[in-house]
Scaffold this active site. Sequence first.
Site, PDB file in Angstrom:
ATOM      1  N   ARG A 158      40.262  41.154  38.731  1.00  0.00           N
ATOM      2  CA  ARG A 158      39.506  40.440  39.747  1.00  0.00           C
ATOM      3  C   ARG A 158      40.502  39.966  40.809  1.00  0.00           C
ATOM      4  O   ARG A 158      41.662  39.685  40.501  1.00  0.00           O
ATOM      5  CB  ARG A 158      38.770  39.241  39.142  1.00  0.00           C
ATOM      6  CG  ARG A 158      37.792  39.592  38.030  1.00  0.00           C
ATOM      7  CD  ARG A 158      37.191  38.330  37.419  1.00  0.00           C
ATOM      8  NE  ARG A 158      36.210  38.624  36.378  1.00  0.00           N
ATOM      9  CZ  ARG A 158      36.489  38.691  35.079  1.00  0.00           C
ATOM     10  NH1 ARG A 158      37.736  38.482  34.670  1.00  0.00           N
ATOM     11  NH2 ARG A 158      35.553  38.966  34.195  1.00  0.00           N
ATOM     12  N   LYS A 182      38.336  34.487  33.468  1.00  0.00           N
ATOM     13  CA  LYS A 182      37.330  33.436  33.510  1.00  0.00           C
ATOM     14  C   LYS A 182      37.448  32.541  32.278  1.00  0.00           C
ATOM     15  O   LYS A 182      37.744  33.011  31.178  1.00  0.00           O
ATOM     16  CB  LYS A 182      35.930  34.046  33.583  1.00  0.00           C
ATOM     17  CG  LYS A 182      35.633  34.721  34.923  1.00  0.00           C
ATOM     18  CD  LYS A 182      34.200  35.195  34.978  1.00  0.00           C
ATOM     19  CE  LYS A 182      33.869  35.769  36.352  1.00  0.00           C
ATOM     20  NZ  LYS A 182      32.457  36.215  36.443  1.00  0.00           N
ATOM     21  N   HIS A 258      36.474  43.753  44.989  1.00  0.00           N
ATOM     22  CA  HIS A 258      35.861  43.953  43.674  1.00  0.00           C
ATOM     23  C   HIS A 258      35.446  45.404  43.456  1.00  0.00           C
ATOM     24  O   HIS A 258      35.282  45.836  42.307  1.00  0.00           O
ATOM     25  CB  HIS A 258      34.645  43.034  43.522  1.00  0.00           C
ATOM     26  CG  HIS A 258      34.395  42.590  42.119  1.00  0.00           C
ATOM     27  ND1 HIS A 258      35.226  41.725  41.435  1.00  0.00           N
ATOM     28  CD2 HIS A 258      33.408  42.913  41.238  1.00  0.00           C
ATOM     29  CE1 HIS A 258      34.754  41.523  40.219  1.00  0.00           C
ATOM     30  NE2 HIS A 258      33.657  42.231  40.070  1.00  0.00           N
ATOM     31  N   ARG A 261      37.775  47.211  41.269  1.00  0.00           N
ATOM     32  CA  ARG A 261      37.557  46.917  39.840  1.00  0.00           C
ATOM     33  C   ARG A 261      36.455  47.823  39.298  1.00  0.00           C
ATOM     34  O   ARG A 261      36.568  48.357  38.188  1.00  0.00           O
ATOM     35  CB  ARG A 261      37.190  45.443  39.684  1.00  0.00           C
ATOM     36  CG  ARG A 261      36.862  44.981  38.269  1.00  0.00           C
ATOM     37  CD  ARG A 261      36.725  43.465  38.274  1.00  0.00           C
ATOM     38  NE  ARG A 261      36.047  42.920  37.116  1.00  0.00           N
ATOM     39  CZ  ARG A 261      36.655  42.597  35.964  1.00  0.00           C
ATOM     40  NH1 ARG A 261      37.953  42.787  35.825  1.00  0.00           N
ATOM     41  NH2 ARG A 261      35.965  42.078  34.962  1.00  0.00           N
ATOM     42  N   HIS A 284      35.404  41.364  29.881  1.00  0.00           N
ATOM     43  CA  HIS A 284      33.992  41.010  29.768  1.00  0.00           C
ATOM     44  C   HIS A 284      33.725  40.359  28.418  1.00  0.00           C
ATOM     45  O   HIS A 284      34.167  40.863  27.380  1.00  0.00           O
ATOM     46  CB  HIS A 284      33.107  42.255  29.898  1.00  0.00           C
ATOM     47  CG  HIS A 284      32.997  42.766  31.305  1.00  0.00           C
ATOM     48  ND1 HIS A 284      32.580  44.042  31.619  1.00  0.00           N
ATOM     49  CD2 HIS A 284      33.239  42.157  32.499  1.00  0.00           C
ATOM     50  CE1 HIS A 284      32.577  44.201  32.928  1.00  0.00           C
ATOM     51  NE2 HIS A 284      32.976  43.074  33.477  1.00  0.00           N
ATOM     52  N   TYR A 293      28.201  50.394  33.780  1.00  0.00           N
ATOM     53  CA  TYR A 293      28.972  51.493  34.329  1.00  0.00           C
ATOM     54  C   TYR A 293      28.520  52.845  33.786  1.00  0.00           C
ATOM     55  O   TYR A 293      28.788  53.879  34.391  1.00  0.00           O
ATOM     56  CB  TYR A 293      30.469  51.283  34.058  1.00  0.00           C
ATOM     57  CG  TYR A 293      31.019  50.091  34.789  1.00  0.00           C
ATOM     58  CD1 TYR A 293      31.193  50.119  36.173  1.00  0.00           C
ATOM     59  CD2 TYR A 293      31.332  48.915  34.125  1.00  0.00           C
ATOM     60  CE1 TYR A 293      31.676  49.024  36.855  1.00  0.00           C
ATOM     61  CE2 TYR A 293      31.809  47.814  34.804  1.00  0.00           C
ATOM     62  CZ  TYR A 293      31.983  47.875  36.165  1.00  0.00           C
ATOM     63  OH  TYR A 293      32.443  46.774  36.844  1.00  0.00           O
TER      64      TYR A 293
END
Length: 314
Positions: A158, A182, A258, A261, A284, A293
Site C-alpha cells: 500500500r 493495517k 493502489h 498493488r 489481507h 482477483y
Amino acid sequence: MADAATLPPELQGFLAHLETERRASPRTAKAYLVDLSQFAAYLAELGLPAARATPAVVRGFLARITGSCGPVSVARKLSALRTLYRYLVREGLAEANPARAVASPKRPKNLPTVLPEEEVAALVETPTRRAAGEEPASAPLALRDRAFLELLYGSGLRVAELCGLDLPDLDLGEGLVRVLGKRRKERIVPFGAEARGALRRYLDEVRPALAAGKDHAGGARRAVFLNYRGGRLSTRSVARRLDGWVLASGLPRHVHPHVLRHCFATHLLGNGADLRAIQELLGHASLSTTQRYTHLDWKRLAEVYDQAHPRAKA
C-alpha cells in the site's frame, strides 16, 4: 473540522481506545472522528445520549446522511457505530448494540483496475529512461521514483506502507522488506531483482544528497524514501509523481498508486501463484478480500478448466 474534545465523554473514551488498544492508524482514527461527530450531532438534535440510541435512531441517522454519501461511506459509518457500541457494551456504558440490528447497504461490486504486464513494465521503467535526458537537478528524483515504483509493483505494498518504510525495514541482500500494515500488523514481503537494483542505486547515489535537505530531521532520518527537502516522502507526493510518469509513458488512463498493488496480485495469480500465498503477501485478513482477483483472471481460469475438467472438450 471535527474536534474530539466536543464529543461526549464516552465517545472520547472510544476514540482513545482505538488509538491505544486497537492501534488504529491516524487515517482510521480521523475517519472514526468524522463519523462519530456526525452521529453525536444527530443525537444532540434528538436530545438523546448515546446509551439510549435504538435501531430506529441509527436508521434515522443513516437516512439523514444517505443523500450526501454513497453506499460505501454509509456502510463505513454503520460499521463505525457497530464498533462504538460493541465498546460501550463491553465497558458497561450501554445495554445493547443498536447498530447490529441495522442492515448494511449493498455496496457496488467494482472490480479493481489492472494494467497489462507490458504497460506496467513501461510505466515503472520510464523514470530511468527519462533520467538520462533530464536536467541534473531532476535526474535524482527520477531514480528515486523508479525505486518506489519497482517496490510498489514488486511487493504489492500500500502507498502508506511504502511511505512509512524505514531503512532497517529493507534487506537488499535477501530481497525482503518488513512492512507494518493495517492495525500495525507486521509482514515480510519479498521483492525481485529489478526492485533490488533500483533500490540499491537510489540508496547509493540519490538518498545521501536528499538527506542533506533542511527537513531531514526526526523520523525522516530513518525514512527510506525522501522528498527533495530531505523529509519523508508523502502519499500525496507519490500519487502526484506517478501521474507525471503515467503521462510520460503515454498510458491512456489514470493510474492511482493502489493500481500497482492490484497489478501485483493479478499478475501473480495469472502466472500460477497460490491464492493463499497472495493473501499473505498483501496482508489481507480475510481470503474473501483476495478472491476478487480471481474475477479478473478469467482467461487463465478458463484455460485451467479446459485442461482439467473431463467434460470440457468434446
